[in-house]
Design a protein around this motif. Structure first.
Motif, PDB file in Angstrom:
ATOM      1  N   GLU A  68     -39.737  27.943  27.976  1.00  0.00           N
ATOM      2  CA  GLU A  68     -38.941  28.448  26.912  1.00  0.00           C
ATOM      3  C   GLU A  68     -39.207  27.710  25.629  1.00  0.00           C
ATOM      4  OE1 GLU A  68     -37.616  31.599  27.199  1.00  0.00           O
ATOM      5  OE2 GLU A  68     -38.438  31.841  29.444  1.00  0.00           O
ATOM      6  N   ASN A  69     -38.939  28.549  24.297  1.00  0.00           N
ATOM      7  CA  ASN A  69     -39.269  27.760  23.061  1.00  0.00           C
ATOM      8  C   ASN A  69     -38.102  26.783  22.770  1.00  0.00           C
ATOM      9  OD1 ASN A  69     -41.044  30.164  22.801  1.00  0.00           O
ATOM     10  ND2 ASN A  69     -41.673  28.432  21.318  1.00  0.00           N
ATOM     11  N   VAL A  70     -36.775  27.079  23.282  1.00  0.00           N
ATOM     12  CA  VAL A  70     -35.568  26.444  23.265  1.00  0.00           C
ATOM     13  C   VAL A  70     -35.281  25.518  24.313  1.00  0.00           C
ATOM     14  CG1 VAL A  70     -33.131  26.732  22.725  1.00  0.00           C
ATOM     15  CG2 VAL A  70     -34.756  28.481  21.792  1.00  0.00           C
ATOM     16  N   VAL A  71     -35.033  24.379  23.985  1.00  0.00           N
ATOM     17  CA  VAL A  71     -34.824  23.160  24.789  1.00  0.00           C
ATOM     18  C   VAL A  71     -33.486  22.329  24.462  1.00  0.00           C
ATOM     19  CG1 VAL A  71     -35.786  21.147  26.056  1.00  0.00           C
ATOM     20  CG2 VAL A  71     -37.203  22.893  24.638  1.00  0.00           C
ATOM     21  N   GLN A  72     -32.901  22.433  25.544  1.00  0.00           N
ATOM     22  CA  GLN A  72     -31.375  21.560  25.137  1.00  0.00           C
ATOM     23  C   GLN A  72     -31.555  20.182  25.204  1.00  0.00           C
ATOM     24  OE1 GLN A  72     -27.811  21.894  27.481  1.00  0.00           O
ATOM     25  NE2 GLN A  72     -27.121  23.025  25.857  1.00  0.00           N
ATOM     26  N   ALA A  73     -31.131  19.182  24.346  1.00  0.00           N
ATOM     27  CA  ALA A  73     -31.050  17.824  24.400  1.00  0.00           C
ATOM     28  C   ALA A  73     -30.009  17.427  24.993  1.00  0.00           C
ATOM     29  CB  ALA A  73     -31.134  17.341  22.897  1.00  0.00           C
TER      30      ALA A  73
END
Length: 334
Positions: A68-73
């Protein structure tokens, strides 16, 4: 006459115009869920400032997500990646960025992708727990590497033959690994230094307010040594021996002999500067490491016990509860 920052940058860029302009070096950052935003920002800010000082695009960088393009830090912020594994551009370097919980780190698909990049002459590296991913992909065999000191017992438990150092960063046959945090700045400035001159590095460190550029030979600070920086060297040396042997605890007599003092003098040093006996201090180090592993990894409780020198689960549980008011199982659930 002193030059202002903008004029200094212009002057520097003009001095470097004679350097042939090559294609930009393309650097990828594979961001696994829970990656450190500090690590990623530190690296990319060094590259951004270098481009600004040179007056040209010497470096391009890409945030790459596994799917997925969104990654949570790790700080909870979501970052929209530029690419995924499926459409990543051709890269000159790639750094795997991960924190303690290495989600997707065991992915066979990911391992194949990383090995294919290396065969395609992309220089692979890792920041923080990214070292775990490279070890799982069997890309570290025989090569020196590093990771954050808090991860060391867990990594060595998983990979007993790993050539793991305490250095801020390591370079071995094209492989760059870094413990993370502010050491990322040191490593990336060193990367820039291999291509560009001293003038640029001096300006870069001024821009980034780096008081002292640390080298590959500098070691990580690890608790509780920062607290003891002004304490006697013999005491610091004893604590280093303890930290390096949490899995196989040593006797006070052996430690005293290693640092060149009598056992009685070692006892006095610890009581004077820490308020505890060597044995109690050693036990506290082991339990603190156990707590870290319980909170930040998925290691089974029994493996955690072994990693900090306990052969009996019941003894480990008793000591842990005395120290923290919870059993290891309760700590993991919390």
């Amino acid at each position: 006459m002193s030059l202002g920052p903008e004029l200094m940058a212009v002057t520097l860029a003009s001095r470097l115009q004679a350097v042939p302009i090559a294609n930009p070096e393309r650097i990828g950052f594979l961001l696994l869920p829970g990656f450190s935003m500090l690590d990623f920002a530190s690296a990319t800010e060094v590259l951004r400032d270098t481009n600004a000082l040179l007056g040209r695009e010497a470096y391009q960088w890409f945030a790459i997500a596994p799917s997925e393009n969104v990654v949570q830090a790790s700080n909870g912020l979501n970052l929209r990646a530029d690419r995924t594994l499926h459409d990543a551009p051709r890269l000159d370097r790639l750094f795997v960025c991960a924190e303690v919980e290495v989600e997707l780190g065991d992915s066979i698909k990911l391992h194949k992708w990383l090995r294919a990049l290396e065969r395609d002459n992309c220089r692979i590296g890792a920041i923080g727990a990214g070292t775990y991913v490279l070890a799982k992909a069997e890309m570290l065999k025989g090569r020196s590497c590093t990771a954050h000191w808090q991860l060391a017992p867990w990594l060595l438990e998983q990979f007993p033959d790993l050539k793991l150092s305490r250095h801020l960063f390591e370079s071995d046959r094209g492989l760059l690994t870094c413990c993370g945090g502010t050491a990322v700045v040191d490593m990336f400035v060193r990367i820039i230094a291999t291509t560009h001159g001293r003038d640029l590095i001096d300006q870069l460190t001024m821009d980034l307010q780096v008081d002292r550029l640390r080298s590959q030979d500098d070691e990580q600070q690890s608790a509780p040594l920062p607290e003891l920086g002004s304490r006697p060297r013999k005491l610091q040396s004893a604590i280093r021996h303890m930290e390096a042997t949490l899995e196989t605890p040593l006797s006070p007599e052996w430690i005293a002999a290693q640092v060149g003092v009598t056992t009685r003098h070692l006892q006095r040093l610890f009581r004077l500067h820490t308020g505890a006996s060597p044995g109690k201090f050693y036990m506290d180090l082991r339990l603190r490491r156990a707590r870290l592993l319980l909170q930040q990894t998925r290691m089974p409780v029994l493996e955690v016990a072994v990693a900090v020198g306990f052969s009996s689960h019941s003894h480990f549980s008793k000591r842990y509860r005395e120290r923290y008011g919870l059993t290891p199982v309760q700590q993991r659930a919390a």
